[in-house]
Structure formats: C-alpha cells, structure tokens
Write an enzyme that holds these catalytic residues in place. Structure first.
Site, PDB file in Angstrom:
ATOM      1  N   HIS A  74      -2.413  -9.301   1.232  1.00  0.00           N
ATOM      2  CA  HIS A  74      -2.353  -7.855   0.581  1.00  0.00           C
ATOM      3  C   HIS A  74      -3.663  -7.515   0.032  1.00  0.00           C
ATOM      4  O   HIS A  74      -3.939  -6.612  -0.227  1.00  0.00           O
ATOM      5  CB  HIS A  74      -1.357  -7.954  -0.515  1.00  0.00           C
ATOM      6  CG  HIS A  74       0.092  -7.844   0.282  1.00  0.00           C
ATOM      7  ND1 HIS A  74       1.075  -9.127  -0.163  1.00  0.00           N
ATOM      8  CD2 HIS A  74       0.875  -7.266   0.831  1.00  0.00           C
ATOM      9  CE1 HIS A  74       2.055  -8.696   0.499  1.00  0.00           C
ATOM     10  NE2 HIS A  74       2.009  -7.710   1.275  1.00  0.00           N
ATOM     11  N   GLU A 126      -0.746  -4.208  -2.162  1.00  0.00           N
ATOM     12  CA  GLU A 126      -1.826  -3.760  -1.509  1.00  0.00           C
ATOM     13  C   GLU A 126      -2.505  -2.438  -2.073  1.00  0.00           C
ATOM     14  O   GLU A 126      -3.836  -2.468  -2.228  1.00  0.00           O
ATOM     15  CB  GLU A 126      -1.466  -3.397  -0.161  1.00  0.00           C
ATOM     16  CG  GLU A 126      -2.531  -2.790   0.642  1.00  0.00           C
ATOM     17  CD  GLU A 126      -2.232  -2.312   2.149  1.00  0.00           C
ATOM     18  OE1 GLU A 126      -2.843  -1.471   2.504  1.00  0.00           O
ATOM     19  OE2 GLU A 126      -1.363  -3.165   2.847  1.00  0.00           O
ATOM     20  N   CYS A 192      -2.690   0.464   9.663  1.00  0.00           N
ATOM     21  CA  CYS A 192      -2.882  -0.758  10.415  1.00  0.00           C
ATOM     22  C   CYS A 192      -2.294  -0.308  11.983  1.00  0.00           C
ATOM     23  O   CYS A 192      -1.090   0.144  11.950  1.00  0.00           O
ATOM     24  CB  CYS A 192      -2.363  -2.011   9.933  1.00  0.00           C
ATOM     25  SG  CYS A 192      -2.573  -3.377  11.266  1.00  0.00           S
ATOM     26  N   SER A 220       9.735  -6.126   1.576  1.00  0.00           N
ATOM     27  CA  SER A 220       8.578  -5.783   2.567  1.00  0.00           C
ATOM     28  C   SER A 220       8.517  -4.351   2.637  1.00  0.00           C
ATOM     29  O   SER A 220       9.144  -3.798   3.316  1.00  0.00           O
ATOM     30  CB  SER A 220       8.797  -6.498   3.754  1.00  0.00           C
ATOM     31  OG  SER A 220       8.132  -6.111   4.660  1.00  0.00           O
ATOM     32  N   SER A 263       6.148  -9.335   8.195  1.00  0.00           N
ATOM     33  CA  SER A 263       6.154 -10.784   7.582  1.00  0.00           C
ATOM     34  C   SER A 263       7.458 -11.554   7.771  1.00  0.00           C
ATOM     35  O   SER A 263       7.573 -12.602   7.069  1.00  0.00           O
ATOM     36  CB  SER A 263       5.893 -10.376   6.027  1.00  0.00           C
ATOM     37  OG  SER A 263       6.816  -9.392   5.713  1.00  0.00           O
TER      38      SER A 263
END
Length: 279
Positions: A74, A126, A192, A220, A263
C-alpha cells in the site's frame, strides 16, 4: 451446480511481488522482521507469515533500532522513511510500483505548489500514504456528494490522482465535475490496470450466472468494490474463506460465479471452488 470462475481474480502483480519479497526476507532472517501494518488485507495469508516470524506493528517508534521493517504494498508517507533512517532501521520496501508512481506525481506537483486532490477513501492505508507525500494537505474525495462541501480556489493550480482500487465509473464522474469547477487542473488516472480488469471481468461474469461469490478480506478495498459491482447485477455473497459458505443456501442456484480480490491467495480460492464443485 455449474461453477464459473472470473477470468481475472486473485493476487495482482503488486501483491504477488510484495508477498514474495517478504517471504524471501523472512527465510533469510533469524530474528524475525517487522511489518508496518498488515502485509495485505487478508488475515489468513498474514497469519502464515506471522507463523514464520513476521511481527506486525502500527508505528515505526515501536520497532527497535537496527532491525528490519517491511513497508507493505500500500505504501507509506515520506516521513516514515525519515523515521526509519533516524533509527537505522533496514527498510524492505514492497510498495507496489503503481502506488510508488502516485507518490512521485504527488511529490513533484506539491513541490511546484499545486494543490493535490486524491480521489479515494481517506481511511485507506494507500491514500494515507499518498497524502504523506504532500505534507498531508491533500483534498480527499470519496463521493460526488462530498464535492458540494468543498470550495475550490481558482487562483490555484490543482493536480488530481486516484487510489489504485477506486471504481472507474466513480472516478470518471468526479473528474467530470472537477473539470467544470476548476480552471487550472491536471488529471492523472492512476487506477491500477489490474483493478480495472478485475472489475470488468467480475461484471461480465455476474451477467452470466445466478449468483456471485466474492472472496477476499473484509478490509480489502478492491474486494469490497467487486462486491458492490456484482451486487448491482445478481445476488452476491461476500466471504473470506469457504467456512462462511452455506451449502443449503447455495443449492437454489444452478450457475454460480466466483471472483476474488487482489489480496486473496490462490489456495483460498481453490478451497472455495472445490467446496462448490461438490454441491
């Protein structure tokens, strides 16, 4: 029951890289290594690493001098590196390269006196890390409604980046509104590519099944966004492991789709699929 698996699911490049780097360091270490915050947002995976000697802490100050510290994928703010250097802590930096790119953009534009806007969740690690590259002075926007409370100064220049896991539609809607309100503004779509692909893949699969199962950690961000996307299309069940599945509830569905957050380890996904295929 027919089980269909999303084309893109599970560990992304950044997480896979971070987990491999961390494991390699643990295997070399005799006294264990500290991680600044949970390595990834998956407690089952983190537990395996902690059994191998990983010690998860929340602050640099509790790490003894001359020890090793993992910076998770992160990423963290600039001050963390300074703190580590002062204590002669060996830094193992597993920050995702896509996140590191955001840090570089934010630092560059902050140094040029641009006001930084981050599209994302201010509580997500993040985003906290990104904000740490502009002296924690960023404007952080998570929803369109929030923009109604913000007064922008058109005598200033603005630079916009995004949390890598933010929903693309939300990003585009906020960008559209910002471009109408601010005269001097530069946009960097830093979502991303793995996030975009996973979201699209999940949506396509949801259209083709009776129910979706989304596997991933409760904390998450990218997993929860997959849940939201699938819920808009079809009944969706969010789980961390196969133990949360209800066999009787699932029997009413003929075709079940499976996807997983970035993740989520492969072994957890495999266990869920094996369970479903036996129903």
């Amino acid at each position: 029951m027919e089980v269909k698996i999303a084309k893109d699911a599970g560990f992304c490049f950044g997480v896979k890289r971070a987990m491999k780097m961390a494991w390699n360091e643990l295997e070399k270490s005799e006294n264990g290594i500290f991680a600044l915050g949970p390595l990834i947002h998956n407690k089952q995976a983190v537990s395996k690493y902690e059994e191998r000697g990983l010690k998860t802490v929340e602050q640099v100050e509790v790490i003894p001098s001359n020890k090793s510290m993992i910076i998770r994928s992160h990423g963290v703010g600039e001050s963390v590196y300074s703190e580590a250097k002062e204590k002669s802590i060996n830094v193992i930096d597993t920050t995702c390269p896509f996140v590191k790119k955001i840090h570089n953009i934010v630092k560059e534009y902050n140094d040029k006196n641009y006001k930084i806007i981050v599209i994302g969740d201010m509580k997500h690690p993040e985003v906290i890390g990104i904000n740490g590259w502009c002296n924690n002075n960023a404007i952080i926007i998570k929803t369109l409604e929030q923009m109604n409370e913000i007064i922008f100064d058109n005598s200033k220049k603005y630079c916009v980046v995004a949390q890598t896991t933010i929903n693309l539609t939300l990003y585009n809607n906020i960008v559209d509104k910002l471009s109408k309100e601010i005269e001097n503004i530069e946009f960097y779509n830093t979502i991303c590519s793995a996030t975009k692909v996973r979201q699209q893949s999940a949506k396509e699969l949801a259209l083709d099944v009776d129910c979706m199962i989304v596997i991933g950690g409760r904390h998450s961000s990218n997993t929860q966004k997959l849940v939201d996307i699938c819920k808009e299309v079809v009944p969706t069940i969010a789980i961390e492991t196969k133990l949360e599945l209800n066999e009787e509830e699932l029997r009413k569905y003929k075709v079940v789709g499976v996807t997983a957050g970035a993740s989520t380890p492969d072994w957890i996904i495999s266990e869920v699929i094996e369970f479903l295929e036996l129903i």
